[in-house]
Design a protein around this motif. Structure first.
Motif, mmCIF file in Angstrom:
data_model
loop_
_atom_site.group_PDB
_atom_site.id
_atom_site.type_symbol
_atom_site.label_atom_id
_atom_site.label_comp_id
_atom_site.label_asym_id
_atom_site.label_seq_id
_atom_site.Cartn_x
_atom_site.Cartn_y
_atom_site.Cartn_z
ATOM 1 N N UNK A 84 35.266 12.096 25.872
ATOM 2 C CA UNK A 84 34.966 10.816 25.263
ATOM 3 C C UNK A 84 33.502 10.663 24.857
ATOM 4 N N UNK A 85 32.756 11.774 24.976
ATOM 5 C CA UNK A 85 31.364 11.790 24.521
ATOM 6 C C UNK A 85 30.518 10.755 25.257
ATOM 7 N N UNK A 86 30.694 10.732 26.583
ATOM 8 C CA UNK A 86 29.888 9.861 27.430
ATOM 9 C C UNK A 86 29.359 10.711 28.577
ATOM 10 N N UNK A 87 28.470 10.155 29.368
ATOM 11 C CA UNK A 87 27.913 10.903 30.493
ATOM 12 C C UNK A 87 28.746 10.672 31.759
ATOM 13 N N UNK A 88 28.657 11.642 32.677
ATOM 14 C CA UNK A 88 29.322 11.485 33.965
ATOM 15 C C UNK A 88 28.754 10.284 34.703
ATOM 16 N N UNK A 89 27.458 10.079 34.563
ATOM 17 C CA UNK A 89 26.818 8.942 35.241
ATOM 18 C C UNK A 89 27.444 7.621 34.805
ATOM 19 N N UNK A 90 27.783 7.504 33.515
ATOM 20 C CA UNK A 90 28.402 6.272 33.036
ATOM 21 C C UNK A 90 29.816 6.124 33.591
#
Length: 537
Positions: A500-506
């Motif tokens: 989904x083109x997001x970071x693991x942190x998010x």
């Protein structure tokens, strides 16, 4: 990671599985639409070679309820409008026509004849049975009219306070009178069972307070409040002798006004839409199913479509009847004999389909229940699991539908009927969602069977009434901000983040989880994709 080994039918598996809402002073209650409860669709189970399996330990099954025909009662005077004649003959209360509230309610019915006319179909279906039950108990026939006022004769009616069904039972009162509210069913919507419970309750109220108007008022405002009010008003004999909430005063007056109009429609120039019922009423009957049954198989066996069964059995919330009974279905009376024979001819293997699931590393009972959209207590009971602990390498028997979930026309699927879907995100509330989408909050609550005190869960899916196929740009943007992603095999936080083109942190922040925690198939994660998610995501 658990594996599906095969789907199989197995023999003799048995799953273990009011304060009444007030009415507004303005006459003519508005019933809620038929809505869903936000369950996610279960995956399609791979159909493999069927192999015999030993059944798990069976829980004790309660005795099935005795079938009762829901038939139109015969008129004692054999008049053409026999049902209405028997109803009128059963009226026993003083309708207090000299009272201002009663006259006001009668005047409203006279000015709005379309209100009763709109209840014709449901009246033909339910009123004869309800009144037959009241007649059996020798109770005043005025009680037959309560469901018109409570729910407009809609089994799926839902109030913002949480009351449900023809008789608008609150959850606590429903459980007090042995109505089951669980993952499989809401018996507040069961016409036969809820009517029996409501009449039991009304009998108790009458025994406690000694007057039927007091019993009706207590049904509306609560027996505790009625008791306190009577203590403050010594010598009161009827509800009209008390200072009650305004809505309760109108409630009692409305029942008496409706009874007056039903008793003498010609006097008021009102044409009742319900007769003659001796020959015209669609009758329904209860047939035994012999155990839990998939509704697709039941419909196929009796030669009807599934919508037919869901319409006649509004208490059913899932793809099968409840596991612990009562093992029965409502059908139209003209189909009852053939339906009973067809259902009786089905073997246990033909009634339900089961999957044998191997428990894998990091699997949890809740994860498997989520993957197959089955209640966790159902899995525990049928597999003899105590608590939630399961062991890697063991197997669970899991009930699965014969058809894809989308083929089952139960209204308890979020977005059913073409409504748009909103996925709850962190910080959301009903008020914030309704303001953001310019929706009436009461309508949003009714469509999703929520109350003002309901706690929203991150990832919960809400049906947005009125925002269907022609969604506004603003609504599309909102629903794309947060989606509920169901974890698949071999997924990890990093692979989902990349997808989904997001970071693991998010991901960790949105779901309030430990970045080192295991995720399991079927688990739902809130994701706010940077771009439109890929097909199948």
């Amino acid at each position: 990671m658990f594996k599906r080994w095969w789907a199989l039918p197995t023999t003799a598996l048995i799953l273990a599985g009011c304060q009444m809402a007030g009415v507004a002073p303005a006459p003519g209650p508005v019933a809620a639409p038929e809505v869903d409860d936000g369950e996610m669709s279960p995956p399609t189970v791979a159909r493999a070679e069927v192999k015999p399996e030993a059944s798990p330990a069976q829980p004790t099954e309660p005795k099935a309820a005795k079938p009762v025909e829901l038939a139109v009662p015969s008129a004692t005077d054999k008049a053409a409008d026999g049902f209405l004649a028997q109803l009128r003959a059963g009226f026993r209360l003083d309708h207090d026509l000299e009272r201002k509230q009663v006259r006001k309610e009668i005047d409203w019915l006279v000015r709005n004849p379309e209100y009763l006319a709109s209840k014709r179909e449901r009246g033909l279906r339910y009123l004869p049975y309800i009144c037959a039950e009241v007649h059996k108990r020798e109770m005043p026939a005025e009680l037959c009219l309560i469901p018109i006022i409570e729910s407009a004769l809609r089994p799926h009616a839902f109030s913002p306070q949480g009351a449900v069904g023809l008789w608008q039972f609150m959850p606590s009162t429903a459980r007090r009178f042995d109505l089951t509210l669980d993952w499989w069913t809401d018996q507040r919507r069961d016409v036969a069972l809820s009517t029996a419970a409501a009449l039991d309750y009304l009998e108790q109220l009458h025994q406690r307070f000694g007057d039927w108007t007091l019993a009706l008022a207590a049904y509306n405002c609560g027996e505790g409040r009625m008791h306190r009010t009577l203590r403050r008003t010594p010598g009161a004999e009827t509800a009209f002798d008390l200072r009650l909430p305004r809505e309760t005063e109108y409630y009692v007056a409305r029942i008496l006004a409706y009874a007056a109009v039903f008793a003498e429609p010609e006097r008021y120039g009102v044409e009742l839409p319900f007769g003659p019922l001796d020959s015209a009423a669609p009758r329904v009957a209860v047939v035994e199913t012999g155990g839990q049954i998939d509704l697709a198989r039941a419909a196929e066996a009796i030669g009807q479509d599934m919508q037919y069964l869901y319409n006649l059995n509004p208490a059913l919330k899932r793809w099968a009847t409840p596991p612990i009974g009562p093992h029965q279905l409502l059908v139209r009376a003209e189909h009852a004999e053939e339906a009973q024979q067809a259902l009786a001819s089905l073997s246990n293997d033909e009634r339900m389909l089961w999957a044998r699931v191997r428990i894998g590393t990091n699997d949890t009972l809740s994860g498997i229940a989520s993957e197959y959209s089955v209640a966790m207590d159902t899995l525990s009971r049928v597999n003899g699991v105590r608590g939630t602990r399961i062991e890697e390498g063991d197997f669970l028997m899991v009930p699965t539908p014969f058809r894809d979930w989308a083929d089952y026309p139960t209204p308890f699927r979020t977005g059913a009927g073409g409504d748009a879907i909103y996925v709850v995100r962190s910080g959301d509330s009903l008020w914030k969602i309704s303001r953001r989408l310019d929706l009436d909050m009461n309508l949003l609550m009714r469509a999703n069977e929520l109350t003002k005190r309901s706690v929203l869960q991150i990832g919960q899916r809400l049906s947005l009434p009125g925002l269907g196929g022609t969604r506004s740009i603003e609504e599309k943007q909102v629903t794309q901000e947060a989606i509920a992603y169901r974890v698949r095999r071999n997924d990890s936080l990093s692979t989902i983040a990349a997808r989904f083109k997001v970071s693991v942190a998010k991901l960790v922040d949105w779901n309030d989880i430990d970045p080192k925690a295991f995720i399991h198939p079927g688990q739902r994660l809130v994701v706010r994709p940077a771009d439109q998610p890929p097909a199948g995501g």
